[in-house]
Design a protein around this motif. Structure first.
Motif, PDB file in Angstrom:
ATOM      1  N   LYS A   1      -5.572   3.377   3.129  1.00  0.00           N
ATOM      2  CA  LYS A   1      -5.383   4.701   3.739  1.00  0.00           C
ATOM      3  C   LYS A   1      -6.408   4.994   4.829  1.00  0.00           C
ATOM      4  CE  LYS A   1      -4.384   8.282   1.160  1.00  0.00           C
ATOM      5  NZ  LYS A   1      -4.406   9.261   0.037  1.00  0.00           N
TER       6      LYS A   1
ATOM      7  N   GLU B   1      -6.177   2.815  -7.313  1.00  0.00           N
ATOM      8  CA  GLU B   1      -6.775   3.896  -6.520  1.00  0.00           C
ATOM      9  C   GLU B   1      -7.772   3.353  -5.498  1.00  0.00           C
ATOM     10  OE1 GLU B   1      -8.218   6.479  -9.642  1.00  0.00           O
ATOM     11  OE2 GLU B   1      -6.426   7.737  -9.476  1.00  0.00           O
TER      12      GLU B   1
ATOM     13  N   SER C   1       0.658   4.029  -2.869  1.00  0.00           N
ATOM     14  CA  SER C   1       0.239   5.361  -2.457  1.00  0.00           C
ATOM     15  C   SER C   1       1.246   6.414  -2.881  1.00  0.00           C
ATOM     16  CB  SER C   1       0.041   5.391  -0.938  1.00  0.00           C
ATOM     17  OG  SER C   1      -0.363   6.676  -0.515  1.00  0.00           O
TER      18      SER C   1
ATOM     19  N   VAL D   1      -5.699   1.670  -2.664  1.00  0.00           N
ATOM     20  CA  VAL D   1      -5.033   2.671  -1.827  1.00  0.00           C
ATOM     21  C   VAL D   1      -6.034   3.342  -0.902  1.00  0.00           C
ATOM     22  CG1 VAL D   1      -3.886   4.924  -1.880  1.00  0.00           C
ATOM     23  CG2 VAL D   1      -3.049   3.064  -3.319  1.00  0.00           C
TER      24      VAL D   1
ATOM     25  N   GLY E   1       0.800  -1.211   0.000  1.00  0.00           N
ATOM     26  CA  GLY E   1       0.000   0.000   0.000  1.00  0.00           C
ATOM     27  C   GLY E   1       0.837   1.267   0.000  1.00  0.00           C
ATOM     28  N   SER E   2       1.950   1.253   0.737  1.00  0.00           N
ATOM     29  CA  SER E   2       2.837   2.423   0.761  1.00  0.00           C
ATOM     30  C   SER E   2       3.446   2.674  -0.606  1.00  0.00           C
ATOM     31  CB  SER E   2       3.946   2.216   1.794  1.00  0.00           C
ATOM     32  OG  SER E   2       3.445   2.205   3.104  1.00  0.00           O
TER      33      SER E   2
END
Length: 208
Positions: free
Chosen positions: A187, A180, A165, A183, A161-162
């Motif tokens: 988030k 998108e 992102s 993420v 995810g990092s």
């Protein structure tokens, strides 16, 4: 005790990924901020990481470097956080995509940012093949289920995810609907919000 788990970082580094993971784990830790240059290349820190870079953690005297390794280590060391893979099926995707992000994705994105173009006839030498094939594979993975290893958030989502992102934010990864949506799901983690606030405050203090 906080000094049992020491976190070496800089708020302008991939240490942000580890900060997120530490906040997910919830164990007490001590943060040591190192500046680029003298601090990271000091004799003291080189005994922790001979590469002279952050992030790194020292836990009970054991040193772990490399973000993917740190995330996996923390998940296994603090199982009560529920961030490690549990079943064989989860472990398969958990390790597969965590190491995919650390290997093919990292290499493909870095080469693209640097303007390195691999000729078609040389793709077999670079391992990842092409930037587009890497993104196609990862898009399929993040679109197959809510999270990278299934329907449950794990440490692999912190790492993958990092990468996604940051890539979407800075334009090094092209925007795709699957990326998108994934993420946005990761988030939403409260631990990410806490980690971001901590590092943003540290960054502001260093600039002030």
């Amino acid at each position: 005790m906080a000094d049992d788990l020491i976190f070496y970082t800089n708020p302008m580094s991939r240490g942000r990924m580890v900060r997120w993971m530490l906040e997910e784990v919830g164990a007490p830790y001590e943060t040591r901020i190192l500046s680029y240059g003298a601090d990271m290349k000091s004799a003291e820190f080189l005994t922790v990481n001979p590469m002279g870079k952050v992030p790194a953690i020292v836990h009970g005297g054991a040193v772990v470097t490399e973000v993917a390794a740190i995330c996996a280590y923390l998940a296994e060391t603090f199982p009560d956080a529920g961030l490690e893979a549990r079943s064989a099926k989860e472990r398969a995707s958990y390790y597969r995509w965590m190491f995919f992000a650390a290997g093919p994705l990292e290499a493909a994105v870095t080469n693209r940012v640097l303007g390195v173009v691999v000729p078609d006839e040389k793709r077999g030498f670079v391992g990842y093949g092409s930037y587009q094939s890497v993104l196609d594979a990862l898009e399929g993975a993040v679109s197959a289920s809510s999270f990278i290893a299934g329907d449950r958030f794990t440490a692999a989502d912190v790492y993958v995810g990092s990468h996604l992102s940051w890539g979407l934010q800075f334009g090094s990864i092209e925007r795709r609907e699957g990326f998108e949506a994934y993420v946005e799901r990761v988030k939403a983690r409260p631990a990410l919000h806490r980690a971001t606030e901590i590092d943003d405050a540290l960054l502001a203090s260093t600039k002030g």
